[in-house]
Write a protein that holds these residues in place. Structure first.
Motif, PDB file in Angstrom:
ATOM      1  N   TYR A 129      -4.837   2.479 -10.012  1.00  0.00           N
ATOM      2  CA  TYR A 129      -4.837   1.020 -10.007  1.00  0.00           C
ATOM      3  C   TYR A 129      -4.706   0.533 -11.441  1.00  0.00           C
ATOM      4  CZ  TYR A 129      -6.486  -3.788  -9.400  1.00  0.00           C
ATOM      5  OH  TYR A 129      -6.608  -5.154  -9.427  1.00  0.00           O
ATOM      6  N   GLY A 154       0.020  -1.695  -8.949  1.00  0.00           N
ATOM      7  CA  GLY A 154      -0.767  -2.859  -8.564  1.00  0.00           C
ATOM      8  C   GLY A 154      -1.536  -2.699  -7.267  1.00  0.00           C
ATOM      9  N   LYS A 155      -2.097  -3.837  -6.816  1.00  0.00           N
ATOM     10  CA  LYS A 155      -2.927  -3.843  -5.607  1.00  0.00           C
ATOM     11  C   LYS A 155      -2.142  -3.450  -4.365  1.00  0.00           C
ATOM     12  CE  LYS A 155      -6.656  -7.128  -6.550  1.00  0.00           C
ATOM     13  NZ  LYS A 155      -7.220  -8.464  -6.217  1.00  0.00           N
ATOM     14  N   ASP A 156      -0.833  -3.723  -4.365  1.00  0.00           N
ATOM     15  CA  ASP A 156      -0.058  -3.450  -3.151  1.00  0.00           C
ATOM     16  C   ASP A 156      -0.017  -1.968  -2.823  1.00  0.00           C
ATOM     17  OD1 ASP A 156       1.422  -3.061  -5.472  1.00  0.00           O
ATOM     18  OD2 ASP A 156       3.333  -3.407  -4.464  1.00  0.00           O
ATOM     19  N   THR A 157      -0.185  -1.094  -3.825  1.00  0.00           N
ATOM     20  CA  THR A 157      -0.148   0.348  -3.560  1.00  0.00           C
ATOM     21  C   THR A 157      -1.446   1.064  -3.905  1.00  0.00           C
ATOM     22  OG1 THR A 157       0.761   0.767  -5.773  1.00  0.00           O
ATOM     23  CG2 THR A 157       2.341   0.472  -3.971  1.00  0.00           C
ATOM     24  N   TYR A 159      -4.811  -0.194  -4.236  1.00  0.00           N
ATOM     25  CA  TYR A 159      -6.124  -0.784  -3.947  1.00  0.00           C
ATOM     26  C   TYR A 159      -6.300  -0.698  -2.445  1.00  0.00           C
ATOM     27  CZ  TYR A 159     -10.250  -3.462  -5.238  1.00  0.00           C
ATOM     28  OH  TYR A 159     -11.543  -3.836  -5.503  1.00  0.00           O
ATOM     29  N   TRP A 160      -7.358  -0.036  -2.014  1.00  0.00           N
ATOM     30  CA  TRP A 160      -7.508   0.276  -0.585  1.00  0.00           C
ATOM     31  C   TRP A 160      -8.439  -0.711   0.109  1.00  0.00           C
ATOM     32  CZ3 TRP A 160     -11.477   1.131   2.681  1.00  0.00           C
ATOM     33  CH2 TRP A 160     -11.146   1.611   3.959  1.00  0.00           C
ATOM     34  N   THR A 161      -7.995  -1.235   1.275  1.00  0.00           N
ATOM     35  CA  THR A 161      -8.850  -2.012   2.171  1.00  0.00           C
ATOM     36  C   THR A 161      -8.476  -1.657   3.602  1.00  0.00           C
ATOM     37  OG1 THR A 161      -7.466  -3.956   2.637  1.00  0.00           O
ATOM     38  CG2 THR A 161      -8.622  -3.937   0.530  1.00  0.00           C
ATOM     39  N   LYS A 214      -2.912  -8.141   2.204  1.00  0.00           N
ATOM     40  CA  LYS A 214      -3.266  -6.822   1.672  1.00  0.00           C
ATOM     41  C   LYS A 214      -3.832  -6.915   0.257  1.00  0.00           C
ATOM     42  CE  LYS A 214      -1.367  -2.171   1.100  1.00  0.00           C
ATOM     43  NZ  LYS A 214      -0.198  -1.296   1.285  1.00  0.00           N
ATOM     44  N   TYR A 215      -3.348  -7.922  -0.514  1.00  0.00           N
ATOM     45  CA  TYR A 215      -3.840  -8.021  -1.890  1.00  0.00           C
ATOM     46  C   TYR A 215      -4.525  -9.337  -2.191  1.00  0.00           C
ATOM     47  CZ  TYR A 215       1.265  -7.612  -1.375  1.00  0.00           C
ATOM     48  OH  TYR A 215       2.539  -7.548  -0.877  1.00  0.00           O
ATOM     49  N   GLU A 216      -4.828 -10.104  -1.151  1.00  0.00           N
ATOM     50  CA  GLU A 216      -5.548 -11.362  -1.365  1.00  0.00           C
ATOM     51  C   GLU A 216      -6.839 -11.334  -0.575  1.00  0.00           C
ATOM     52  OE1 GLU A 216      -2.443 -14.905  -2.050  1.00  0.00           O
ATOM     53  OE2 GLU A 216      -2.166 -13.914  -0.114  1.00  0.00           O
TER      54      GLU A 216
END
Length: 888
Positions: A129, A154-157, A159-161, A214-216
């Motif tokens: 990240y 970035g968060k799109d790849t 950052y996991w949720t 996914k990133y918000e």
């Protein structure tokens, strides 16, 4: 290196590092928001979120997963598969980033001969990240990676949720570089297929809410503990270690592909479209086998629909490869042999799995045959109107109603020289998917946030005392009102109540929840439902009927004894019926679902055909003989392995922990794993009355029975009916069947005579009706309403007789009448009328539109109908007008 060997090395490594090796959970997920286990972390969500205390600090597993959101990509890329295996190592508040990174690097780069996976460090890349400086530093310290092969994304790849409120955190992914022959240089940041992600390390440390994309999302704080969640794709590592180009060519998948090649007579590697089809077959057969082994059966909705779709896509692909006949017997057997080393159940239970697969294939092949007939009619109709295309709505109807694949529609239409309005079809498909997604979002939005139970679960498991006690004194640990914690609930409110101990049974294992009350000083709560919102915690939904209840109050849970007794009778009766079915039909008649409530049981089982009355009677007799014999009912708590060794049936679709409860009725005759409540001896069941048997799928049947007092009442009601009949007919009971058969025969004979009289009367009207012919353009037309007729066939016969009376002129007969209370129109044309352009099917359809219904048929004779009988004169007039307009 074989796939099973890669998994063994992984688990051996982490076991030496102090991890508990956890067996794979079922593909059927416990999470109500998911149909399947879609990722390795799904079974661990309660531990990762802190909702349930983890039973171990470190764990490792090889988790079976099913994911179909990218199903259209299967076969087209080297890594997309619907079934896959995810190797994972987990830390629940124990080690964190440093050790996760250190372990991954060590296992990957340790040489094969030393028990590692033998990757060359020069082939590995890592992404982190973009804001995670700590992870970059740790990679530099604990690996030999140069800094230029560690890329920030970035968060799109990275950052996991889950896409829902709950745990989240940055992640670091490990990639294998396949070399310049597979794509451009530049590392994973290029998003090129040259770089294959093999392992994802998630540093789970935050709790998020208000997820907008996914990133918000909003980070609301730290999780109760920092956790490690990793996943290494077993199939991806296997195709790299085995030196093949994609996952479809690995040792667990390639044998199915080769069998498909053999059956088709084509070669793999010659034609891209055929290669994609071979891969689809190989993937979908394996996925179907694994879903069947976890208790999923083909159906029209839910999990069963996904399985059905996979099977039908495989059949469709084989058809497009030139194989029209059945292939599942050979393909599934090959997949079984490829998978049995890792999953022995696919061999030991293969007879049952194959039964479902072969039945589904036979059903769909029949569907394809009937769909082809419908498609042929549509093609003929299009050609008769000089159209060059089939409409999107026709193609969608074939797909949606008859299960006819669009690929086959396109292929057959092309052979007939027609195109298909694919854009119109795609629009209708998109609308259907949007409706399904909206429904899924709606259902997901209605799910309770299980994190609200976290603090209650942290106090320990709810103790269930109901096996021995119908009343238990405890204390109120928590209250939820409108899904939020509250310190009290007042009269008239609906609330959830958590207590430390309860005698009330929570719905599970097919048995509905107990009825009862919870009482304490100055209050009484009516129990509306009892559930297990998270593993180990029992929650009671109640209505406060008297007073006010508060956290900390003394509480006594009181079971409705009569309802519990009847429910226990039904649950024990279910076990007796199951054993009787297996005695009668054989060991393949295994449970596929059940429901038990006071006085009633419903039992689904795997079987491909209806039960004869004699078989039903035999099953009922065996079950009631077991009741008569007063068999002892015993329960024992033991390990799952001990229970299986004792011959206990582990029912498909059920989830079992390491410790299980085994219920015996008559010793090994009925021995099942079951957490439900039961009678103490079979005589207490009272009576079992099988009242229904029906189909619930291509290979599933359902029996329903009344139990105990309810069974007696049903038999008493039937006795009363028999008494009324024998009294009214003045005959003994044993003569009743023959007398009723005689009355039925007399009634049919009378109906036949009436029909003959009606037909004769109609026939006598032929001359007058034929004489009523009028001119309509180039045609002589009889358009008359004849009133009520016995059936549409009578009206058809009359129309054909009148047509013969019209001679060689271009004649059209359109007769209307009421049959069974509904309007019917029959249209018949002679050779001269058809030569002049009159088509009975189109004319019948015109009339049916006026009647509020539908119609059609051949050019020489056709039928239409509807709901508005008062519109018959207008409908007949519309036919005359259509003929006049056609002439003009």
């Amino acid at each position: 290196m074989k796939t099973a060997e890669i998994a063994r090395r992984y688990l051996d490594y982490f076991e030496k590092k102090g991890h508990t090796i956890v067996p794979s959970a079922s593909l059927v997920s416990d999470d109500p928001a998911l149909l399947f286990t879609v990722a390795g972390m799904v079974p661990f969500i309660p531990y990762l979120s802190g909702d349930v205390p983890a039973p171990y600090k470190r764990a490792a597993d090889n988790q079976k997963c099913i994911r179909t959101n990218d199903i259209e990509e299967v076969g087209k890329t080297p890594r997309h598969g619907t079934f896959f295996q995810m190797l994972g190592n987990w830390s629940f508040g124990d080690y964190f980033k440093k050790d996760a990174i250190r372990y991954a690097w060590e296992l990957l780069t340790t040489p094969d001969e030393d028990g590692g996976l033998g990757f060359d460090p020069k082939d590995l890349w890592v992404t982190v990240y973009e804001e995670d400086d700590e992870a970059i530093q740790l990679w530099l310290e604990h690996s030999t990676l140069p800094e230029e092969r560690i890329q920030r994304l970035g968060k799109d790849t990275n950052y996991w949720t889950t896409g829902l409120p709950g745990p989240a955190g940055p992640c670091s992914e490990i990639f294998f570089d396949r070399g310049p022959a597979y794509g451009i240089d530049g590392g994973p940041a290029t998003d090129d297929d040259r770089y294959v992600e093999i392992w994802n390390l998630v540093f789970m440390q935050y709790e998020i809410t208000n997820v907008r994309s996914k990133y918000e999302f909003d980070i609301i704080g730290d999780l109760p503990a920092q956790n490690i969640d990793t996943g290494m794709g077993l199939e991806r590592v296997a195709f790299i270690k085995q030196g093949v180009d994609n996952m479809y060519e690995t040792d667990q998948v390639r044998p199915v592909l080769d069998k498909a090649v053999e059956l088709s007579g084509k070669r793999y590697g010659e034609n891209h479209e055929d290669d994609v089809r071979f891969r689809v077959v190989a993937d979908h057969i394996r996925s179907s086998l694994m879903l069947l082994s976890d208790g999923v059966t083909p159906a029209n909705d839910g999990r069963g629909y996904i399985l059905r779709r996979l099977m039908r896509r495989a059949i469709r692909s084989m058809r497009l490869l030139g194989v029209d006949g059945p292939t599942f017997a050979e393909l599934f057997a090959v997949s079984r042999d490829a998978m049995k080393e890792s999953y022995p159940v696919v061999e030991t239970d293969y007879a049952r799995l194959a039964q479902y697969a072969l039945a589904e294939e036979a059903t769909f092949l029949r569907t394809l045959a009937s769909g082809s007939e419908i498609l042929d009619t549509s093609i003929e109709s299009a050609k008769s109107t000089q159209s060059t295309a089939l409409s999107g709505s026709q193609a969608f109807l074939l797909h949606d109603t008859y299960g006819f694949p669009i690929d086959l529609t396109l292929e057959i239409a092309e052979e007939a020289g027609l195109t298909v309005d694919r854009a119109g079809f795609d629009t209708l498909m998109k609308e259907q998917r949007d409706r399904a997604k909206a429904d899924a979002r709606s259902r997901k939005g209605q799910l309770a946030d299980t994190s609200i139970y976290r603090d209650f679960r942290a106090l320990g498991e709810t103790v269930f005392t109901g096996y021995t006690d119908l009343e238990t004194e405890s204390r109120i640990l928590g209250i939820l009102v409108d899904g939020a914690p509250a310190d009290r609930a007042s009269q008239g409110q609906i609330a959830e109540v958590i207590v430390a101990e309860t005698a009330l049974y929570a719905e599970s294992g097919g048995q509905v929840a107990d009825k009862g009350v919870i009482v304490g000083p100055g209050y009484e709560l009516e129990v509306l439902d009892v559930q297990k919102p998270v593993p180990g915690l029992i929650s009671h939904t109640v209505e406060v009927t008297t007073g006010e209840v508060a956290v900390g109050h003394v509480a006594t849970t009181v079971v409705d004894a009569a309802n519990r007794r009847a429910a226990a009778q039904a649950h024990s009766a279910t076990h007796l019926v199951h054993a009787a079915l297996r005695d009668t039909l054989g060991k393949s008649a295994t449970q596929a679902g059940s429901l038990n409530r006071a006085g009633y049981l419903r039992f689904d089982f795997s079987w491909g055909q209806a039960l004869s009355p004699e078989t039903r009677s035999e099953i009922e007799e065996i079950a009631n003989n077991a009741v008569r014999d007063d068999l002892e009912v015993t329960t024992r708590v033991m390990s799952l392995d001990e229970a299986k060794a004792a011959g206990a049936m582990a029912l498909f679709g059920e989830k079992y922990g390491d410790t299980v409860r085994m219920v015996d009725i008559g010793g090994p005759w009925s021995r099942e794993l079951c957490a439900g409540t039961h009678v103490s001896s079979s005589a207490q069941v009272g009576l079992i009355n099988l009242v229904g048997e029906s189909s619930v799928g291509a290979s599933n049947r359902r029996v329903e029975a009344l139990v105990g007092q309810d069974a007696f009442r049903e038999l008493a009601a039937e006795r009363a009916i028999v008494s009324q009949l024998t009294s009214g007919l003045k005959i003994p009971r044993d003569q009743l069947p023959a007398r009723i058969a005689e009355l039925q025969a007399n009634l049919k004979a009378a109906e036949k005579k009436i029909a003959q009289f009606e037909a004769k009367a109609l026939g006598e009207r032929v001359p007058a009706l034929a004489a009523a012919a009028v001119s309509a353009g180039a045609y002589r037309v009889v358009a008359q309403s004849v009133g009520t007729v016995g059936s549409a066939d009578d009206l058809r016969s009359l129309a054909l007789q009148i047509r013969e009376r019209l001679g060689s002129d271009a004649g059209v007969v359109a007769l209307g009448g009421a049959a069974g209370g509904r309007p019917v129109v029959i249209v018949a044309t002679n050779d001269a009328a058809r030569a002049a352009g009159a088509k009975a099917g189109l004319l019948a359809k015109t009339a049916a539109g006026v009647l509020g219904g539908g119609g059609g048929g051949r050019d020489d004779v056709a039928q239409g109908g509807g709901t508005d009988a008062s519109a018959l004169p207008t409908a007949l007039t519309s036919i005359v007008s259509a003929l006049e307009g056609a002439t003009a």
